[in-house]
Enzyme design. Structure first.
Site, PDB file in Angstrom:
ATOM      1  N   SER A  86      67.186  80.518  61.331  1.00  0.00           N
ATOM      2  CA  SER A  86      67.711  81.482  60.350  1.00  0.00           C
ATOM      3  C   SER A  86      67.903  80.841  58.987  1.00  0.00           C
ATOM      4  O   SER A  86      67.832  81.519  57.955  1.00  0.00           O
ATOM      5  CB  SER A  86      69.036  82.069  60.848  1.00  0.00           C
ATOM      6  OG  SER A  86      70.057  81.085  60.841  1.00  0.00           O
ATOM      7  N   HIS A 345      69.757  86.325  72.915  1.00  0.00           N
ATOM      8  CA  HIS A 345      69.276  86.170  71.535  1.00  0.00           C
ATOM      9  C   HIS A 345      69.222  87.521  70.849  1.00  0.00           C
ATOM     10  O   HIS A 345      68.858  88.536  71.458  1.00  0.00           O
ATOM     11  CB  HIS A 345      67.875  85.542  71.532  1.00  0.00           C
ATOM     12  CG  HIS A 345      67.211  85.581  70.186  1.00  0.00           C
ATOM     13  ND1 HIS A 345      67.697  84.894  69.100  1.00  0.00           N
ATOM     14  CD2 HIS A 345      66.122  86.265  69.756  1.00  0.00           C
ATOM     15  CE1 HIS A 345      66.922  85.137  68.053  1.00  0.00           C
ATOM     16  NE2 HIS A 345      65.969  85.964  68.427  1.00  0.00           N
ATOM     17  N   SER A 366      79.449  78.527  63.731  1.00  0.00           N
ATOM     18  CA  SER A 366      79.489  78.334  62.277  1.00  0.00           C
ATOM     19  C   SER A 366      79.203  79.632  61.546  1.00  0.00           C
ATOM     20  O   SER A 366      79.589  79.804  60.396  1.00  0.00           O
ATOM     21  CB  SER A 366      78.480  77.265  61.859  1.00  0.00           C
ATOM     22  OG  SER A 366      77.165  77.658  62.191  1.00  0.00           O
ATOM     23  N   ARG A 485      86.618  94.615  28.299  1.00  0.00           N
ATOM     24  CA  ARG A 485      85.763  93.484  27.938  1.00  0.00           C
ATOM     25  C   ARG A 485      85.415  92.668  29.175  1.00  0.00           C
ATOM     26  O   ARG A 485      86.254  92.470  30.058  1.00  0.00           O
ATOM     27  CB  ARG A 485      86.452  92.605  26.902  1.00  0.00           C
ATOM     28  CG  ARG A 485      86.824  93.340  25.621  1.00  0.00           C
ATOM     29  CD  ARG A 485      87.440  92.405  24.601  1.00  0.00           C
ATOM     30  NE  ARG A 485      88.641  91.773  25.124  1.00  0.00           N
ATOM     31  CZ  ARG A 485      89.147  90.642  24.654  1.00  0.00           C
ATOM     32  NH1 ARG A 485      88.542  90.022  23.660  1.00  0.00           N
ATOM     33  NH2 ARG A 485      90.243  90.125  25.164  1.00  0.00           N
ATOM     34  N   ASP A 582      98.117  90.456  32.260  1.00  0.00           N
ATOM     35  CA  ASP A 582      97.523  89.802  31.092  1.00  0.00           C
ATOM     36  C   ASP A 582      98.421  88.713  30.502  1.00  0.00           C
ATOM     37  O   ASP A 582      97.931  87.707  29.982  1.00  0.00           O
ATOM     38  CB  ASP A 582      97.162  90.833  30.012  1.00  0.00           C
ATOM     39  CG  ASP A 582      98.317  91.761  29.658  1.00  0.00           C
ATOM     40  OD1 ASP A 582      99.436  91.560  30.182  1.00  0.00           O
ATOM     41  OD2 ASP A 582      98.102  92.695  28.864  1.00  0.00           O
ATOM     42  N   HIS A 634     110.717  92.605  27.704  1.00  0.00           N
ATOM     43  CA  HIS A 634     111.822  93.515  28.035  1.00  0.00           C
ATOM     44  C   HIS A 634     113.138  92.770  28.240  1.00  0.00           C
ATOM     45  O   HIS A 634     114.045  93.268  28.906  1.00  0.00           O
ATOM     46  CB  HIS A 634     111.438  94.356  29.252  1.00  0.00           C
ATOM     47  CG  HIS A 634     110.215  95.182  29.005  1.00  0.00           C
ATOM     48  ND1 HIS A 634     110.217  96.250  28.139  1.00  0.00           N
ATOM     49  CD2 HIS A 634     108.935  95.042  29.432  1.00  0.00           C
ATOM     50  CE1 HIS A 634     108.991  96.764  28.077  1.00  0.00           C
ATOM     51  NE2 HIS A 634     108.198  96.035  28.850  1.00  0.00           N
ATOM     52  N   CYS A 644     112.926 101.430  23.604  1.00  0.00           N
ATOM     53  CA  CYS A 644     111.701 100.741  24.049  1.00  0.00           C
ATOM     54  C   CYS A 644     110.882 101.683  24.936  1.00  0.00           C
ATOM     55  O   CYS A 644     111.428 102.632  25.527  1.00  0.00           O
ATOM     56  CB  CYS A 644     112.074  99.471  24.818  1.00  0.00           C
ATOM     57  SG  CYS A 644     110.639  98.525  25.400  1.00  0.00           S
TER      58      CYS A 644
END
Length: 788
Positions: A86, A345, A366, A485, A582, A634, A644
């Site tokens: 494979s 198989h 694996s 962005r 952010d 804040h 606010c």
């Protein structure tokens, strides 16, 4: 033996005619010049002899260069079992697709040729490869002695085959005992060896075999950065190591989305099975602890029987102990159980579909820690066979699998979950890299290996040959109130390419645009020679970075609360995804690329449309118990201050944010107190902004100066509170307003902070794109320092 292309050898008559013609020409030339030429070398002019020798040397050199240019590289690929095929098949297809560059020979040995293991050599023939040699090398017995005898039998048979084929390069995969015989024979017969997947660690005898093959091999194509570092630490020449990724990922990432996947699932598991409602089980013996591995296998089967889900059980490999495991399976009646399908198989293309859509995979193969991660399939890894492997978050380890209840509980935790797709072991572009690597092999270089003894390379040291060099990069996404962005960011913080679009107002349009921009960036990254390691997302609001969920958004971004942003991006790009606020991203950007580099404790404050920030304590980002730590905007600095957006009053953001300054600018403008001489006529402006207020203050407007001074003092008082709470050694102001506040903030600290905190420095950030760089740093830091 395979012939090489080159010039057709000249027959004896042609050589004689050419020689006679040239002799006659020289005699005519000599007569015209007044010289008498004899037919033999005795008596010839010494100058003429010199020029004749030079001409023949040039002809010989030209002929050698022409033969070298038209010569194909003869590559022999040797495959021993279904698992290594494979990985090798994509490379074989790549070689076959370049007949002008390569000649392919295929050698099949090992369990491929055993009926009990499915006679898997037939799938090689079905793939339309011509098998040059089939070597029966397995001595049956499935115990330690049989493995040793099988290596010896292979060493007896291989020299004749390799002598007949005379390959330039032998491609060997992995860590099987058959592969060790191949590498030993080729090394002793002076055949160059390319070893795939060297440098990895799994915690069994396979490690010793894998590392032994690496020491015999001349070239290496490894899958992960950690494996590359291991090979370098083993004194292998880094110029002969290619960080390619796993070749099987090329096939599985391209083929796992098939319309007929349910037909494949029903074919192997029955008509009434549903997607994500079955289990794939694959357990192999551990040759250094056979008794315990058989016990774990028995406990696994008991747990699967109790769990009562449809299960596909694959037979173990041919290692010592497999015979005992098959006996256990038959003793428990697995082959007759209505919930189980036991098979020897499954073709790789179908196996991909079965693993991709499974509710869970269990065992110690694996495949569970490598390929399954590409689909986000939950995995339960049992025992020690894969200890040390790099794994994604989809893997739950049960290393001490000593009770049925423990395994059952792991199944209960994992079954039916879906995880972000991981590309630890490849990105789908391994084969083109390996083809380029093979083309670069210089057969005129000395065959003898040389070993290097350098220190392990640091992450920021690039390699200097183009088929190895790729810029490790991240895809950064910044969701702002106005714009969306996306950027490709390199390991050193360079923005390689940036994309900007207006942020849509609805959730559906926003997600669609994010995926479109990210997909375009991933495609561009290939042409820009950048390897994308993952995606980092920076967004406003409160974020759960552990789950990749935006809990509550700011009012500037609509329809953006309780949103799982990680899953759609990960599913679309097959990349790991990190998400954070952010403000936190700005702190991470400073930590990796800015003033915070090397600083253990600091605070970053963003001054923009709003006020935000992040706190780094002991080199770690602080999130808090409900992910609202570092909501610095804040912090209240007045009990009866302006209102606010959070609903409270007197917050820093109500004084010092861009929106607060814009509000004050509009108030002064309405009172006709904003304009001063030298300013642009505000009547012509579409709207009054904070920039107008700043310009007015710069031109001497006392009212505007007072507003800015009040805003700076409010921010300074808030920062004094921060200094008294977390005691950082540095404060970094970031954002468009930072430069206007820096002096005032430093002054307030000097006046109002405790003596022990007055010396703390306030710096303005030098980073132009802190949100994008911070989003990228989440990816770059995590993917290059992963520890298991």
């Amino acid at each position: 033996m395979i012939r090489r292309e080159g010039k057709r050898p000249k027959k004896g008559g042609e050589k004689d005619r050419e020689r006679g013609s040239s002799e006659r020409e020289r005699e005519r030339s000599g007569s015209r010049s007044g010289l008498t030429m004899r037919p033999g070398p005795i008596g010839r002019n010494p100058h003429e002899l010199y020029y004749l020798r030079m001409q023949r040397t040039r002809e010989k050199t030209d002929k050698m260069e022409e033969n070298k240019a038209t010569r194909k590289l003869r590559v022999c690929v040797a495959t021993c079992n279904r698992a290594d095929y494979s990985k090798l098949a994509p490379i074989m297809f790549g070689i076959k697709a370049n007949p002008d560059e390569f000649e392919l020979e295929v050698v099949v040995l090992g369990s491929h040729l055993i009926d009990d293991y499915g006679n898997t050599f037939r799938m090689i023939e079905q793939d339309d490869f011509d098998i040059g040699s089939k070597l029966h090398t397995i001595v049956r017995g499935e115990d330690e002695a049989a493995m040793v005898e099988s290596v010896g039998l292979a060493l007896v048979k291989l020299p004749d085959v390799l002598h007949r084929l005379r390959p330039d390069v032998l491609v060997v995969h992995g860590d099987r005992f058959d592969a060790l015989a191949l590498a030993t024979a080729a090394a002793l017969m002076n055949i160059r060896i390319l070893h795939l997947e060297g440098g990895e660690v799994s915690g069994t005898i396979d490690d010793s075999i894998r590392h032994a093959i690496s020491k015999l091999a001349h070239y290496h194509a490894c899958c992960t950065r950690t494996a590359e570092q291991h090979l370098i630490a083993m004194c292998e020449d880094h110029t002969r190591i290619l960080l390619a990724g796993c070749p099987s990922y090329d096939k599985l990432l391209a083929a796992h989305h098939r319309d007929d996947y349910m037909d494949i699932i029903r074919n192997w598991l029955g008509d009434n099975v549903k997607e994500h409602d079955y289990i794939v089980a694959l357990q192999h013996p551990v040759t250094t602890d056979i008794k315990n591995s058989v016990k774990i296998y028995e406990l696994m089967l008991d747990a699967l029987i109790s769990f009562n889900k449809r299960t596909l059980v694959l037979f173990p490999n041919i290692d010592a102990g497999s015979k005992e495991m098959v006996r256990v399976m038959r003793k428990k009646g697995v082959e007759q159980h209505p919930n189980f399908r036991a098979v020897k198989h499954v073709p790789f293309e179908q196996f991909i579909q079965l693993v991709c859509h499974a509710g869970a995979m269990i065992g110690n193969s694996s495949c569970g820690v490598r390929e399954a991660g590409a689909f986000g399939t939950p995995v339960i890894n049992l025992g020690s066979r894969q200890t040390g492997r790099e794994t994604g978050e989809n893997v739950l380890h049960v290393r001490d699998a000593d009770t049925q209840n423990k395994i059952y509980h792991a199944l209960d935790l994992q079954f039916g979950k879906r995880y972000p797709c991981s590309k630890i072991y490849g990105d789908g572009n391994a084969v083109p890299r390996i083809m380029k690597f093979l083309q670069a092999i210089d057969l005129d270089e000395p065959l003898q290996k040389t070993f290097c003894f350098p220190p392990v390379k640091e992450w920021d040291i690039s390699q200097d040959i183009d088929h190895i060099l790729e810029t490790q990069s991240a895809l950064a996404v910044d969701l702002g109130g106005t714009n969306l962005r996306v950027a490709i960011v390199s390991m050193r913080g360079k923005i390689v390419k940036k994309y900007t679009q207006a942020n849509p107002k609805t959730y559906e349009a926003r997600i669609e645009l994010i995926l479109k921009m990210c997909t375009e960036a991933v495609i561009d990254a290939v042409h820009l020679n950048c390897r994308i390691l993952g995606v980092g997302v920076s967004t406003g609001g409160r974020v759960n970075p552990q789950e990749g969920v935006i809990l509550h958004s700011t009012k500037l971004i609509q329809e953006w609360s309780s949103i799982d942003i990680r899953t759609p991006i990960s599913d679309a790009l097959h990349l790991p995804v990190w998400v954070d606020n952010d403000g936190n991203c700005a702190a991470l950007a400073e930590k990796k690329f800015g003033h915070g580099k090397g600083v253990e404790n600091f605070v970053t404050i963003i001054t923009g449309t709003g006020i935000g920030g992040g706190i780094i304590q002991h080199n770690e980002l602080i999130h808090g118990s409900t992910f609202c730590a570092a909501e610095l905007g804040h912090i209240m600095v007045s009990l009866d201050g302006p209102e606010c957006m959070c609903g409270s009053r007197g917050c820093i953001e109500a004084y010092a944010s861009g929106m607060a300054l814009q509000k004050e600018a509009k108030r002064l403008h309405d009172e006709e107190l904003l304009e001063v001489e030298g300013m642009v006529d505000l009547k012509k402006a579409e709207f009054v902004s904070a920039i107008h207020l700043i310009n007015a203050a710069r031109l001497g407007n006392r009212k505007a100066e007072a507003v800015l001074r009040t805003a700076g003092m409010a921010l300074g008082v808030g920062i004094v509170n921060i200094l008294h709470m977390v005691n950082p050694s540095l404060v970094i102001l970031s954002g468009v307003l930072a430069a206007h506040y820096q002096a005032t903030v430093q002054q307030v600290i000097g006046q109002r902070a405790l003596t022990s905190a007055q010396s703390i420095q306030v710096l303005t950030s030098d980073l132009e794109e802190p949100a994008l760089l911070g989003a990228a740093s989440m990816v770059l830091d995590y993917t290059t320092r992963r520890i298991y």
